[in-house]
Scaffold this motif. Structure first.
Motif, PDB file in Angstrom:
ATOM      1  N   PRO A  71       0.821  -1.221   0.000  1.00 41.31           N
ATOM      2  CA  PRO A  71       0.000   0.000   0.000  1.00 41.31           C
ATOM      3  C   PRO A  71       0.849   1.264   0.000  1.00 41.31           C
ATOM      4  O   PRO A  71       1.961   1.291   0.532  1.00 41.31           O
ATOM      5  CB  PRO A  71      -0.808  -0.122   1.301  1.00 41.31           C
ATOM      6  N   ILE A 121     -14.348  -3.164  -2.144  1.00 42.86           N
ATOM      7  CA  ILE A 121     -13.063  -3.709  -2.601  1.00 42.86           C
ATOM      8  C   ILE A 121     -13.281  -5.010  -3.367  1.00 42.86           C
ATOM      9  O   ILE A 121     -12.636  -5.267  -4.389  1.00 42.86           O
ATOM     10  CB  ILE A 121     -12.114  -3.922  -1.410  1.00 42.86           C
ATOM     11  N   VAL A 137      -7.596   1.115  -5.370  1.00 43.51           N
ATOM     12  CA  VAL A 137      -8.612   1.466  -4.381  1.00 43.51           C
ATOM     13  C   VAL A 137      -8.008   2.584  -3.539  1.00 43.51           C
ATOM     14  O   VAL A 137      -6.990   2.393  -2.872  1.00 43.51           O
ATOM     15  CB  VAL A 137      -9.008   0.284  -3.490  1.00 43.51           C
ATOM     16  N   MET A 157      -6.249  -5.042   3.808  1.00 49.93           N
ATOM     17  CA  MET A 157      -5.102  -4.937   2.909  1.00 49.93           C
ATOM     18  C   MET A 157      -4.179  -6.142   3.016  1.00 49.93           C
ATOM     19  O   MET A 157      -3.358  -6.378   2.136  1.00 49.93           O
ATOM     20  CB  MET A 157      -4.333  -3.640   3.189  1.00 49.93           C
ATOM     21  N   TYR A 162      -6.758 -10.202  -2.557  1.00 52.33           N
ATOM     22  CA  TYR A 162      -6.562  -8.954  -3.294  1.00 52.33           C
ATOM     23  C   TYR A 162      -5.160  -8.841  -3.884  1.00 52.33           C
ATOM     24  O   TYR A 162      -4.880  -7.896  -4.632  1.00 52.33           O
ATOM     25  CB  TYR A 162      -6.820  -7.755  -2.376  1.00 52.33           C
ATOM     26  N   ILE A 166      -5.213  -5.468  -6.566  1.00 53.17           N
ATOM     27  CA  ILE A 166      -5.525  -4.161  -6.001  1.00 53.17           C
ATOM     28  C   ILE A 166      -4.253  -3.478  -5.513  1.00 53.17           C
ATOM     29  O   ILE A 166      -3.431  -4.076  -4.819  1.00 53.17           O
ATOM     30  CB  ILE A 166      -6.490  -4.287  -4.797  1.00 53.17           C
ATOM     31  N   PHE A 168      -3.628  -0.452  -3.094  1.00 52.54           N
ATOM     32  CA  PHE A 168      -4.285   0.439  -2.142  1.00 52.54           C
ATOM     33  C   PHE A 168      -3.489   1.731  -2.014  1.00 52.54           C
ATOM     34  O   PHE A 168      -2.274   1.720  -1.797  1.00 52.54           O
ATOM     35  CB  PHE A 168      -4.389  -0.222  -0.764  1.00 52.54           C
ATOM     36  N   CYS A 186       1.900   0.215   5.649  1.00 57.98           N
ATOM     37  CA  CYS A 186       2.151   0.991   4.431  1.00 57.98           C
ATOM     38  C   CYS A 186       3.627   1.398   4.380  1.00 57.98           C
ATOM     39  O   CYS A 186       3.985   2.522   4.770  1.00 57.98           O
ATOM     40  CB  CYS A 186       1.258   2.226   4.392  1.00 57.98           C
TER      41      CYS A 186
END
Length: 261
Positions: A71, A121, A137, A157, A162, A166, A168, A186
């Motif tokens: 992320p 999501i 997302v 997450m 995902y 995805i 994020f 993150c």
């Protein structure tokens, strides 16, 4: 005359605060960001393109390598270009994005709020799978969610379903208001995304170029000094208003037009 002498900068500045912001056209890509894009944003876009190419070719090895996204967390004061940054990333990467916020996801019950977010999501992930691609997302102003919801976002997450589908992107006006585990999840962070005071002239100069306004060096310095505390959004609105007051573009701004009453 470009503007009547009775129209002074104080009136322009005062009206900015009470007038709702009319959104400027988002930059077409990272190269269009005034002041230049963060290096991390450029690297993410390059990785997304490699991921898309690997998926298209059915290259499982490179897909595992390039499609495992961590992320991205972008922090910056409100109005300083976080939205413009991720929109430029989306434009360069050529992928779909879904933007979630407290405004469209809020529920008093944190469990239900997290489930609502998960449903969104899941929908985006299903679209990415059907297209054999990857999608954004974006969760805006994540600090406005309750701490229980933030913890739930961290768990979402982490979900394997995902992975490879995805990317994020979280935005925040203030890291200090975020749940610690969410920040730790993150590793890619763009902190304090805002121009330094001494760099404001880059934005003013760029906005003037866009509207074909031709302020002199002394006038640019005057605007830089006077708008020292303004964020990028208000700097843009200032130049747009100066442009609106001119009868035509390509007009030299007059010193009298920028003097205080």
């Amino acid at each position: 005359m470009c503007m009547k002498k009775t129209m002074v900068l104080t009136l322009v500045l005062g009206s900015l605060i009470s007038t709702s912001y009319s959104r400027h056209q988002e930059p077409k890509g990272l190269a269009d960001l005034i002041g230049g894009p963060p290096e991390l944003a450029v690297r993410f876009v390059a990785q997304i393109k490699r991921c898309k190419a690997a998926k298209k070719l059915g290259d499982k090895s490179n897909e595992d390598r390039f499609c495992d996204f961590s992320p991205l967390l972008i922090e910056g004061e409100k109005g300083n270009g976080k939205t413009a940054l991720y929109c430029a990333m989306q434009s360069d990467a050529g992928i779909y994005k879904r933007v979630l916020s407290v405004g469209n996801m809020y529920h008093e019950n944190s469990v239900i709020c997290v489930q609502n977010i998960k449903n969104e999501i899941d929908y985006v992930a299903a679209g990415a799978e059907s297209e054999n691609s990857v999608r954004f997302v974006v969760i805006e102003e994540v600090e406005r969610f309750k701490l229980g919801v933030q913890a739930g976002l961290k768990d979402l997450m982490d979900e394997e379903e995902y992975r490879g589908k995805i990317l994020f992107i979280l935005t925040s006006n203030n890291f200090a208001a975020l749940e610690e585990d969410l920040v730790d999840r993150c590793p890619n962070q763009i902190s304090k995304y805002r121009p330094k005071k001494e760099e404001r002239h880059i934005y003013i100069d760029g906005f003037c170029d866009e509207f074909d306004l031709k302020p002199k060096r002394s006038q640019l310095k005057y605007m830089q000094d006077y708008t020292d505390l303004f964020n990028v959004r208000l700097l843009l609105e200032l130049v747009k208003r100066l442009n609106t007051r001119c009868g035509d573009t390509m007009t030299q701004l007059l010193d009298d037009d920028l003097k205080l009453e």
